[in-house]
Scaffold this motif. Structure first.
Motif, PDB file in Angstrom:
ATOM      1  N   SER A 248       0.514  11.536   2.576  1.00 26.50           N
ATOM      2  CA  SER A 248      -0.905  11.259   2.331  1.00 26.50           C
ATOM      3  C   SER A 248      -1.244   9.795   2.572  1.00 26.50           C
ATOM      4  CB  SER A 248      -1.258  11.654   0.888  1.00 26.50           C
ATOM      5  OG  SER A 248      -2.595  11.351   0.589  1.00 26.50           O
ATOM      6  N   LYS A 249      -0.301   8.914   2.293  1.00 31.27           N
ATOM      7  CA  LYS A 249      -0.559   7.478   2.403  1.00 31.27           C
ATOM      8  C   LYS A 249      -0.396   6.948   3.820  1.00 31.27           C
ATOM      9  CE  LYS A 249       0.653   3.095   0.178  1.00 31.27           C
ATOM     10  NZ  LYS A 249       1.472   2.448  -0.881  1.00 31.27           N
ATOM     11  N   TYR A 250       0.565   7.515   4.580  1.00 35.10           N
ATOM     12  CA  TYR A 250       0.927   6.883   5.839  1.00 35.10           C
ATOM     13  C   TYR A 250       0.676   7.715   7.095  1.00 35.10           C
ATOM     14  CZ  TYR A 250       3.170   3.350   2.951  1.00 35.10           C
ATOM     15  OH  TYR A 250       3.409   2.353   2.039  1.00 35.10           O
ATOM     16  N   ILE A 251       0.471   9.011   6.982  1.00 33.45           N
ATOM     17  CA  ILE A 251       0.148   9.816   8.162  1.00 33.45           C
ATOM     18  C   ILE A 251      -1.369   9.948   8.211  1.00 33.45           C
ATOM     19  CG2 ILE A 251       0.495  11.986   9.367  1.00 33.45           C
ATOM     20  CD1 ILE A 251       2.996  10.288   9.118  1.00 33.45           C
ATOM     21  N   THR A 252      -1.968   9.147   9.071  1.00 30.81           N
ATOM     22  CA  THR A 252      -3.417   8.994   9.061  1.00 30.81           C
ATOM     23  C   THR A 252      -3.912   8.611  10.449  1.00 30.81           C
ATOM     24  OG1 THR A 252      -5.199   7.621   8.140  1.00 30.81           O
ATOM     25  CG2 THR A 252      -3.037   6.623   8.263  1.00 30.81           C
ATOM     26  N   SER A 253      -5.198   8.779  10.658  1.00 34.08           N
ATOM     27  CA  SER A 253      -5.799   8.362  11.925  1.00 34.08           C
ATOM     28  C   SER A 253      -6.045   6.855  11.962  1.00 34.08           C
ATOM     29  CB  SER A 253      -7.122   9.106  12.140  1.00 34.08           C
ATOM     30  OG  SER A 253      -8.026   8.816  11.076  1.00 34.08           O
ATOM     31  N   SER A 254      -6.032   6.228  10.803  1.00 41.39           N
ATOM     32  CA  SER A 254      -6.271   4.791  10.724  1.00 41.39           C
ATOM     33  C   SER A 254      -5.159   4.026  11.430  1.00 41.39           C
ATOM     34  CB  SER A 254      -6.340   4.364   9.257  1.00 41.39           C
ATOM     35  OG  SER A 254      -6.352   2.956   9.126  1.00 41.39           O
ATOM     36  N   ARG A 255      -5.528   3.006  12.194  1.00 39.26           N
ATOM     37  CA  ARG A 255      -4.579   2.156  12.914  1.00 39.26           C
ATOM     38  C   ARG A 255      -3.636   2.990  13.777  1.00 39.26           C
ATOM     39  NH1 ARG A 255      -4.638  -3.020  11.759  1.00 39.26           N
ATOM     40  NH2 ARG A 255      -2.638  -3.253  12.823  1.00 39.26           N
TER      41      ARG A 255
END
Length: 698
Positions: free
Chosen positions: A213-220
């Protein structure tokens, strides 16, 4: 406990044969002829910025009917602390299927496409023929956005991670990697922390979900698509798969600058079973890719230790024969990285090898390289770089690397021009700046009893550490054991597994095991009958591929069609054991010499370190858990085909068979000729005093 050590020698023999066959003869008498630098033609990407934070880069290339995609999440170094290992575990779980597609179904879908889809804690990749790329890309997106995260998969991967750590417990390269990073950066730094069995054991599925949840993201995130696809079509596809996906907003961490040692020091980790010493000379550097020093550093490192024609290689291998290869590497990036020079060397030459590393570093810092050496290095580097451009995966990283590191748009187009512009003065300048001599760290992992005295004579401070980078006071491992008798340790072990009376009743045994190695599972059967008859056979698909037999007077080992009779020395060693439980012989035969050398950590627990010298003079080291009294590790070395073979066996999962405890799991590490192999033995069946006859040993 009934020891099963003899069969390992045949497995080690197979390893040595594979190793010998892998050696390639190279004519190093002829220097390669420099050629002109290749002209690079790299297309500029079409860049789209998606609303959810994804930067899409598309490189159109219709030369082949294939498309590749790379999705990279730029989270920077991640500090895991007491949950070290959770990111790797989470990344592995991304490959365990989705909410709507179990792993088997997902893998089958990828296989039908003839595609490659891989996921990790930093993103994912997909490649396929053009007509199948859309489906492969969609599967990659589903894997990232909708992982199944089942308890079953978590338990499986967690067990595999722990097994892997056990298998590496006595691996000199693994310990060297861990300790070097921990001492260089510090244990609390994201590059210095490491996984342990205890930390992995404490991880939960919820920890994995939180990391996701914290690190698999579309951000960056950077999505690069390269190949037989038009930019507009790539944008449509990326939007359909990732357009509605959002997640946590990431920011790059701010890390404190870590200093190098004030003066050069030697940090030693004692690994008694090591047949070679792992040496790393390391210092921290701060070198960003947009730094003007970047290109001079590439060539400087190439000259010092970049390949088989480098100074380190030619000195330590070709001239002195200390090692199979010596190399160096100097990292670059937005955060601190390292310069490292390393090699696995003969134990007896450890101190000499350390001095040659320092001599070569001093030499490249003190005098300009010759025009001939510089020209040759440029030509070789040009060729290797151009060859790497044939890999689409490498090409795909160029576009995102330019953006992430704030590089000029023509960085890779003009790459080789800048390499060729480097001068001898540049090499001397950056060597002095980035390759430390007076304030560097030398990490040595090996048999301290054979190389520590020589290292102390070099004149540098020598510090001792354990396998987890904890300081060790020299001689401290012997404190607290002065009153412990080796015979008492053995007696306590015998009592713990059943007692003398029960063990004396066992006059034969038959054990079936499975041997897991390199993705294969082999069947192993071992039989033994007192006083000293032994049989071991390893089978694949029902066919015996390796066999060893001793009938009490003579014996042989066989692999395929090659049969070798036992030597007089080997026969003598077989005859010293008259019981199927070897520890009974330790106590009944005064010719065995036992000594407690100290207390060492084995898989996180204290264990008595006992050396055992048999009547023929052969010595091995055994470790008995202080609390449970059980044998948890055995270390020994032997010589085969003029090569030294080191083996470590970690024993666990003791279960009662009749009235005797028996270890059902054995993790093995075999080292020979600079190569290392990890094996896992699992007992499937044990029979005592039945299923064995004298005819088995004919």
């Amino acid at each position: 406990m009934i020891m099963m050590k003899k069969y390992i020698m045949i497995a080690a023999g197979a390893l040595l044969m594979q190793y010998a066959q892998a050696q390639v003869k190279v004519d190093r008498s002829k220097q390669p002829t420099p050629g002109p630098a290749p002209v690079l033609t790299i297309k500029d990407p079409v860049v789209y910025k998606m609303p959810n934070g994804i930067t899409l880069l598309v490189v159109e290339d219709h030369r082949l009917p294939k498309v590749s995609a790379s999705f990279v999440i730029d989270a920077g170094p991640i500090t895991e602390g007491e949950k070290s290992g959770v990111m790797n575990l989470m990344g592995s779980m991304l490959n365990e299927g989705t909410k709507t597609m179990p792993k088997a179904v997902f893998d089958q879908a990828v296989e039908k496409l003839g595609a490659n889809v891989n996921l990790s804690s930093t993103g994912g990749s997909a490649s396929a023929l053009t007509r199948y790329f859309k489906n492969a890309f969609t599967l990659m997106g589903q894997g990232l956005k909708e992982p199944a995260f089942t308890q079953e998969s978590f338990d499986k991967l967690k067990t595999q991670a722990i097994t892997g750590l056990k298998a590496q417990a006595k691996s000199a390269p693994a310990i060297s990697f861990r300790v070097t990073n921990a001492l260089t950066y510090g244990k609390t730094h994201p590059n210095g922390e490491f996984e342990t069995e205890e930390r992995i054991q404490k991880l939960t599925l919820q920890d994995v979900k939180q990391a996701y949840s914290k690190y698999i993201t579309s951000s960056r995130s950077y999505l690069t698509i390269i190949g037989d696809i038009k930019p507009a079509d790539a944008k449509v596809l990326a939007t359909s798969v990732f357009g509605g996906w959002t997640g946590t907003m990431l920011t790059l961490p701010k890390l404190a600058v870590v200093p190098n040692p004030a003066t050069t020091e030697i940090d030693v980790v004692d690994l008694p079973n090591a047949v070679q010493s792992e040496i790393k000379v390391v210092n921290l550097v701060d070198l960003k890719k947009n730094n003007p020093d970047y290109f001079p550093v590439l060539l400087t490192n190439y000259i010092l230790g970049g390949g088989a024609e480098s100074r380190l290689f030619m000195n330590l291998r070709e001239k002195r024969g200390f090692t199979y290869g010596a190399y160096s590497n100097l990292g670059t990036g937005r955060f601190q990285t390292t310069f490292q020079a390393s090699a696995s060397v003969r134990t007896a030459k450890t101190d000499s090898a350390v001095m040659e590393f320092l001599n070569e570093i001093k030499r490249i810092r003190s005098a300009k390289v010759s025009d001939e050496e510089l020209t040759t290095a440029k030509a070789l580097y040009n060729g290797s770089f151009a060859l790497g451009l044939e890999d689409p995966a490498r090409m795909a990283t160029f576009a995102s690397t330019i953006l992430i590191n704030n590089l000029p748009a023509d960085f890779y187009k003009t790459y080789l021009q800048r390499v060729n512009a480097v001068t001898a003065d540049d090499v001397l300048r950056v060597a002095r700046k980035y390759m430390n001599y007076d304030n560097t760290r030398i990490v040595v992992v090996g048999n301290a009893s054979q190389m520590l005295a020589g290292l102390k004579k070099l004149g540098y401070p020598v510090k001792l550490y354990d396998a987890f980078a904890n300081p060790v006071v020299e001689g401290a491992q012997s404190k607290g054991v002065a009153d412990i008798k080796a015979s008492d340790v053995i007696k306590n072990y015998i009592d713990a597994i059943g007692g003398v009376a029960e063990l004396r009743k066992v006059t034969s045994y038959s054990v079936n095991m499975s041997l897991a190695t390199q993705g294969m599972t082999l069947a192993v059967i071992e039989k033994k009958m007192a006083p000293n008859k032994e049989l071991m056979a390893i089978s694949m698909g029902g066919n015996v591929v390796m066999k060893s037999l001793f009938d009490g007077e003579k014996g042989y080992s066989q692999q395929g069609g090659n049969k070798k009779d036992m030597t007089a020395e080997e026969i003598a060693q077989k005859k010293v054991f008259t019981s199927v439980t070897e520890q009974l012989d330790y106590l009944s035969n005064p010719a065995f010499k036992l000594a407690v050398k100290g207390i060492q950590k084995v898989n996180g627990s204290d264990a008595y370190q006992v050396t055992v010298t048999d009547p023929t003079g052969k010595t091995s080291t055994e470790y008995y858990d202080v609390k449970s009294k059980l044998l948890v590790r055995n270390e020994s070395t032997t010589t085969q085909n003029n090569n030294t073979v080191s083996q470590t066996i970690d024993l666990s999962d003791y279960r009662k068979v009749n009235n005797v405890l028996f270890p059902f799991k054995q993790a093995l590490t075999i080292s020979a000729g600079g190569q290392e192999q990890n094996l896992l033995m699992t007992v499937t069946d044990v029979k005592l005093n039945t299923g064995v006859t004298a005819d088995d040993f004919k």
